[in-house]
Design an enzyme around this catalytic site. Structure first.
Site, mmCIF file in Angstrom:
data_model
loop_
_atom_site.group_PDB
_atom_site.id
_atom_site.type_symbol
_atom_site.label_atom_id
_atom_site.label_comp_id
_atom_site.label_asym_id
_atom_site.label_seq_id
_atom_site.Cartn_x
_atom_site.Cartn_y
_atom_site.Cartn_z
ATOM 1 C CB CYS A 65 -30.491 -20.824 62.950
ATOM 2 S SG CYS A 65 -30.694 -22.356 63.900
ATOM 3 C CB CYS A 68 -32.417 -20.511 66.102
ATOM 4 S SG CYS A 68 -30.631 -21.034 66.006
#
Length: 140
Positions: A65, A68
């Site tokens: 991600c 993230c």
């Protein structure tokens, strides 16, 4: 206050006035506060989320991600700054799917504050540093 050790997840009783005096774990002798997020997993999650009395700020994330990865330095810097007011922990949703499912994680990153086993705040998406600190101060 009951504090879970970031190394062994042992539970320690620490008087509030000693929280900033570098308390050590009675079990493994590690520092209870090292200014770094704890890697959460099935072995230690409930100790930090339900048995410890310190609010747990969880970053539900995954390695693939992009947002993230971009938020990770913000989370780590905030942990260094605000511990021992909060315990900060990162939970890899790919490796810990059971816990992610328990909390109904549908998008990542998802940030959550858990105190005494109860979710007291939840936020989907990464935030800039000041917005993250403001969210913590409003909800912690």
């Amino acid at each position: 206050m009951i504090i879970a050790c970031p190394e062994c997840a042992g539970l320690n009783r620490v008087p509030n006035e000693r929280l900033k005096q570098d308390p050590k774990c009675g079990k493994c002798k590690s520092s209870l506060f090292n200014g770094e997020p704890v890697t959460l997993n099935t072995a230690n999650f409930d100790h930090h989320a339900s048995k410890a009395e310190l609010p747990l700020v969880v970053d539900f994330w995954a390695n693939w991600c992009g947002p993230c990865q971009a938020f990770s330095p913000v989370f780590s810097a905030t942990a260094k700054e605000l511990e021992p007011q909060f315990r900060f922990g990162k939970l890899d949703t790919e490796a810990q799917q059971t816990i992610a499912a328990r909390y109904g994680i549908r998008s990542i990153p998802t940030l959550m504050i858990i105190k005494n086993g109860q979710v007291i705040a939840q936020q989907a998406g990464a935030m800039p540093p000041e917005a993250f600190k403001q969210w913590l101060s409003q909800n912690g």
